[in-house]
Scaffold this motif. Structure first.
Motif, PDB file in Angstrom:
ATOM      1  N   GLU A   1      -3.059  -3.441  15.510  1.00 37.14           N
ATOM      2  CA  GLU A   1      -2.220  -2.476  14.715  1.00 37.14           C
ATOM      3  C   GLU A   1      -2.759  -1.747  13.567  1.00 37.14           C
ATOM      4  O   GLU A   1      -3.772  -2.325  12.477  1.00 37.14           O
ATOM      5  N   PRO A   2      -2.200  -0.533  13.149  1.00 38.69           N
ATOM      6  CA  PRO A   2      -2.201   0.446  12.204  1.00 38.69           C
ATOM      7  C   PRO A   2      -1.944  -0.377  10.460  1.00 38.69           C
ATOM      8  O   PRO A   2      -1.435  -1.163  11.025  1.00 38.69           O
ATOM      9  N   LEU A   3      -2.535  -0.341  10.381  1.00 38.09           N
ATOM     10  CA  LEU A   3      -2.790   0.060   9.021  1.00 38.09           C
ATOM     11  C   LEU A   3      -1.419   0.338   8.410  1.00 38.09           C
ATOM     12  O   LEU A   3      -0.960   1.000   8.316  1.00 38.09           O
ATOM     13  N   ALA A   4      -0.385  -0.533   7.755  1.00 38.87           N
ATOM     14  CA  ALA A   4       0.366  -0.087   6.904  1.00 38.87           C
ATOM     15  C   ALA A   4       0.035   1.360   5.721  1.00 38.87           C
ATOM     16  O   ALA A   4      -0.775   1.909   5.549  1.00 38.87           O
ATOM     17  N   ALA A   5       1.181   2.679   6.229  1.00 38.31           N
ATOM     18  CA  ALA A   5       1.178   3.580   4.900  1.00 38.31           C
ATOM     19  C   ALA A   5       0.327   3.722   4.037  1.00 38.31           C
ATOM     20  O   ALA A   5       0.131   5.460   3.965  1.00 38.31           O
ATOM     21  N   ASP A   6       0.630   3.087   3.016  1.00 36.50           N
ATOM     22  CA  ASP A   6       0.305   2.875   2.309  1.00 36.50           C
ATOM     23  C   ASP A   6      -1.006   2.165   1.146  1.00 36.50           C
ATOM     24  O   ASP A   6      -1.152   1.819   0.477  1.00 36.50           O
ATOM     25  N   ALA A   7      -1.933   1.945   2.799  1.00 37.71           N
ATOM     26  CA  ALA A   7      -3.004   1.012   2.343  1.00 37.71           C
ATOM     27  C   ALA A   7      -3.824   1.516   1.841  1.00 37.71           C
ATOM     28  O   ALA A   7      -4.455   2.801   1.935  1.00 37.71           O
ATOM     29  N   THR A   8      -4.704   0.408   0.657  1.00 34.44           N
ATOM     30  CA  THR A   8      -6.050   0.964  -0.007  1.00 34.44           C
ATOM     31  C   THR A   8      -6.871   0.694   0.760  1.00 34.44           C
ATOM     32  O   THR A   8      -6.815  -0.356   1.576  1.00 34.44           O
ATOM     33  N   VAL A   9      -7.979   1.208   0.420  1.00 31.21           N
ATOM     34  CA  VAL A   9      -9.472   0.359   0.791  1.00 31.21           C
ATOM     35  C   VAL A   9      -9.553  -0.606   0.705  1.00 31.21           C
ATOM     36  O   VAL A   9     -10.522  -1.187   1.075  1.00 31.21           O
ATOM     37  N   ARG A  10      -9.051  -1.347  -0.712  1.00 29.82           N
ATOM     38  CA  ARG A  10      -9.007  -2.847  -0.710  1.00 29.82           C
ATOM     39  C   ARG A  10      -8.722  -3.403   0.289  1.00 29.82           C
ATOM     40  O   ARG A  10      -9.284  -4.689   0.626  1.00 29.82           O
ATOM     41  N   VAL A  11      -8.167  -3.402   1.040  1.00 28.78           N
ATOM     42  CA  VAL A  11      -7.694  -3.866   2.632  1.00 28.78           C
ATOM     43  C   VAL A  11      -9.293  -4.629   3.698  1.00 28.78           C
ATOM     44  O   VAL A  11      -8.704  -5.522   4.397  1.00 28.78           O
ATOM     45  N   LEU A  12      -9.731  -3.279   3.228  1.00 30.67           N
ATOM     46  CA  LEU A  12     -11.258  -3.472   4.259  1.00 30.67           C
ATOM     47  C   LEU A  12     -12.565  -4.478   3.483  1.00 30.67           C
ATOM     48  O   LEU A  12     -13.895  -4.667   3.884  1.00 30.67           O
ATOM     49  N   ALA A  13     -12.367  -4.314   2.030  1.00 35.29           N
ATOM     50  CA  ALA A  13     -13.392  -4.862   1.408  1.00 35.29           C
ATOM     51  C   ALA A  13     -13.849  -6.885   1.291  1.00 35.29           C
ATOM     52  O   ALA A  13     -15.221  -6.867   1.441  1.00 35.29           O
ATOM     53  N   GLY A  14     -12.929  -7.108   2.949  1.00 37.04           N
ATOM     54  CA  GLY A  14     -13.290  -8.840   3.639  1.00 37.04           C
ATOM     55  C   GLY A  14     -14.616  -8.391   4.852  1.00 37.04           C
ATOM     56  O   GLY A  14     -14.753  -9.324   5.237  1.00 37.04           O
ATOM     57  N   ARG A  15     -14.144  -6.729   5.139  1.00 34.08           N
ATOM     58  CA  ARG A  15     -14.929  -7.010   6.138  1.00 34.08           C
ATOM     59  C   ARG A  15     -16.194  -6.270   6.394  1.00 34.08           C
ATOM     60  O   ARG A  15     -16.814  -6.194   5.975  1.00 34.08           O
ATOM     61  N   ASN A  16     -16.779  -6.675   7.569  1.00 37.18           N
ATOM     62  CA  ASN A  16     -18.317  -6.767   7.775  1.00 37.18           C
ATOM     63  C   ASN A  16     -18.876  -5.132   7.568  1.00 37.18           C
ATOM     64  O   ASN A  16     -19.032  -4.632   6.983  1.00 37.18           O
TER      65      ASN A  16
END
Length: 150
Positions: free
Chosen positions: A41-56
């Motif tokens: 699913e796409p990320l929320a329209a207001d998502a910040t870079v922080r949502v990617l922090a736990g990814r490899n």
């Protein structure tokens, strides 16, 4: 944080603060979808870079919806949708698994995916969105990989 951005122009690397919005970091226009790598699913329209922090790998795909992937094997074709950040190895797992052609476990490792009509095997780490280009569909063949006699 280093963010790998895939869009219609190609790939680029952007350094961004975790509090920055992905729309600002990617330069996406309003209403454009942004997908994390391997997301359904796409990320929320207001998502910040922080949502990617736990990814490899902090990678996003910009401007595409779901990609309809058709795989042909032994004269039959199966179709499934994937996010543009899904990798070819995920498509191969689906195509050979119970939701695809339900092939015996021992046969799966000898098969590869190729672009329809192509002779070159696809790299398992290639994203379907990259292969689809600006389109919304991708046609692949499931075929035996190269065998080496020896």
């Amino acid at each position: 944080m280093r963010v790998y951005v895939h869009d219609a122009e190609g790939k680029r690397v952007v350094e961004a603060d975790e509090a920055a919005t992905l729309v600002d970091v990617t330069g996406a226009s309003a209403g454009t979808k942004i997908w994390a790598e391997d997301a359904a699913e796409p990320l929320a329209a207001d998502a910040t870079v922080r949502v990617l922090a736990g990814r490899n790998v902090a990678a996003v795909h910009v401007g595409k919806g779901l990609i309809t992937v058709s795989v042909t094997y032994a004269g039959a074709t199966k179709t499934e949708t994937f996010g543009p950040g899904a990798k070819i190895d995920k498509v191969l797992d689906w195509a050979t698994g119970k939701d695809g052609f339900d092939l015996p476990e021992g046969d799966r490792h000898d098969l590869v995916l190729r672009l329809k009509g192509s002779t070159g095997s696809l790299d398992p780490d290639t994203h379907v969105g990259t292969l689809a280009g600006k389109g919304e569909t991708l046609a692949l063949d499931l075929l035996p990989g190269d065998k080496f006699a020896g």
